[in-house]
Design an enzyme around this catalytic site. Structure first.
Site, short mmCIF file in Angstrom:
data_model
loop_
_atom_site.label_atom_id
_atom_site.label_comp_id
_atom_site.label_asym_id
_atom_site.label_seq_id
_atom_site.Cartn_x
_atom_site.Cartn_y
_atom_site.Cartn_z
N GLY A 48 0.77 -1.24 0.00
CA GLY A 48 0.00 0.00 0.00
C GLY A 48 0.79 1.28 0.00
N ASP A 103 0.61 3.27 4.47
CA ASP A 103 -0.44 3.99 3.73
C ASP A 103 -1.56 4.46 4.64
OD1 ASP A 103 -1.26 1.40 4.20
OD2 ASP A 103 -1.96 1.00 2.16
N ASP A 106 -5.94 2.07 10.33
CA ASP A 106 -7.39 2.01 10.54
C ASP A 106 -7.64 1.65 12.01
OD1 ASP A 106 -10.11 1.63 10.33
OD2 ASP A 106 -10.03 0.05 8.84
N LYS A 134 -7.56 6.75 10.39
CA LYS A 134 -8.99 6.87 10.68
C LYS A 134 -9.14 6.89 12.20
CE LYS A 134 -10.57 4.37 6.55
NZ LYS A 134 -11.14 3.09 6.05
N PHE A 155 -14.41 3.64 3.18
CA PHE A 155 -13.42 2.85 2.44
C PHE A 155 -12.94 3.62 1.21
CE2 PHE A 155 -11.87 -0.41 -0.46
CZ PHE A 155 -11.01 -1.09 0.39
N ASP A 162 -5.72 -0.28 -2.27
CA ASP A 162 -6.43 -1.15 -3.19
C ASP A 162 -7.78 -1.60 -2.67
OD1 ASP A 162 -5.22 -2.88 -1.13
OD2 ASP A 162 -6.03 -4.49 -2.34
N ARG A 168 -4.91 0.64 -7.00
CA ARG A 168 -3.73 1.28 -6.39
C ARG A 168 -3.12 2.36 -7.26
NH1 ARG A 168 -2.18 -2.09 -2.19
NH2 ARG A 168 -2.40 -4.31 -2.50
P1 5GP Z 1 -5.76 -1.90 10.57
O1 5GP Z 1 -5.02 -3.09 11.07
O2 5GP Z 1 -5.19 -0.59 10.99
O3 5GP Z 1 -7.24 -2.00 10.90
O4 5GP Z 1 -5.77 -2.02 9.01
C1 5GP Z 1 -4.85 -1.46 8.24
C2 5GP Z 1 -4.93 -2.04 6.86
O5 5GP Z 1 -6.29 -2.16 6.42
C3 5GP Z 1 -4.27 -1.12 5.90
O6 5GP Z 1 -2.90 -1.39 5.77
C4 5GP Z 1 -5.06 -1.37 4.65
O7 5GP Z 1 -4.51 -2.47 3.98
C5 5GP Z 1 -6.44 -1.74 5.12
N1 5GP Z 1 -7.37 -0.59 5.08
C6 5GP Z 1 -7.93 0.06 6.11
N2 5GP Z 1 -8.75 1.03 5.70
C7 5GP Z 1 -8.70 1.01 4.35
C8 5GP Z 1 -9.34 1.80 3.32
O8 5GP Z 1 -10.15 2.72 3.54
N3 5GP Z 1 -9.02 1.47 2.04
C9 5GP Z 1 -8.16 0.47 1.72
N4 5GP Z 1 -7.94 0.25 0.45
N5 5GP Z 1 -7.55 -0.29 2.66
C10 5GP Z 1 -7.82 -0.02 3.96
MG MG Z 2 -1.25 -1.40 4.35
#
Ligand code: 5GP
Ligand code: MG
Length: 178
Positions: A48, A103, A106, A134, A155, A162, A168
């Protein structure tokens, strides 16, 4: 393009590349100020963050090292916090100042695991630099040192991000149409 279709979903433009680049410049300015004489190692998390990494690194004005790593997604992680290394680090990072380039953060669970994995390799410091966060969704205790943009819980794709492997390549950010 104002609208794109990726696989089975429609997306509409939400952040243009010009705005993205202003935020990249702000982050670069801060990192140039904070690490100029510290020889940090940038560790970029594939896939990402490839686009953010390329844009950011072109604005870093001191000699530095950048490496790319790829870890299996957090669904594949076990409870010890170990993650599966798909592409690993070259060389020893013990005693190094590390700046992780990501990138998006979340829930923060992926980043938390990443930090734990790197900590086991004994770096001197670990700093987190993510393009997007976020904040409403953050579930773990994490210090996000550098966040280019805080965004709502929708999202998005583009700028390296992606949907199921696609999307991407777009320079702008698009938000899913619900
Ligand atoms: P976390 O472990 O912080 O919940 O998730 C992080 C990963 O979830 C990021 O590296 C990404 O791959 C994916 N992700 C979270 N939110 C988004 C989003 O809005 N769009 C996309 N494409 N991927 C996201
Ligand atoms: Mg990622």
């Amino acid at each position: 393009m104002e609208k794109i279709h990726v696989k089975d979903k429609d997306f509409t433009i939400s952040i243009r590349n010009e705005e993205i680049m202003k935020h990249v410049e702000e982050i670069a300015k801060r990192i140039n100020h904070d690490f100029a004489d510290k020889d940090p190692l940038f560790i970029s998390l594939l896939n990402g963050s490839f686009m953010f990494t390329a844009d950011l690194m072109k604005l870093i004005n001191f000699s530095c090292e950048v490496q790319f790593v790829k870890y299996a997604s957090y669904e594949g992680m076990n409870t010890t916090g170990e993650v599966k290394e798909m592409i690993g680090l070259k060389g020893d990072i013990s005693g190094r100042i590390v700046i992780i380039l990501e990138d998006i953060v979340d829930t923060g669970i992926t980043m938390k695991h990443m930090v734990e994995t790197l900590k086991a390799k004994n770096p001197k410091e670990i700093h987190i630099c993510t393009f997007f966060a976020k904040p409403e969704n953050l579930q773990v205790d994490l210090d996000l040192d550098y966040v280019a943009m805080n965004i709502p819980n929708d999202f998005i794709v583009g700028y390296g991000l992606d949907y199921d492997g696609y999307g991407r390549n777009y320079a702008d950010i698009y938000t899913v149409v619900k």
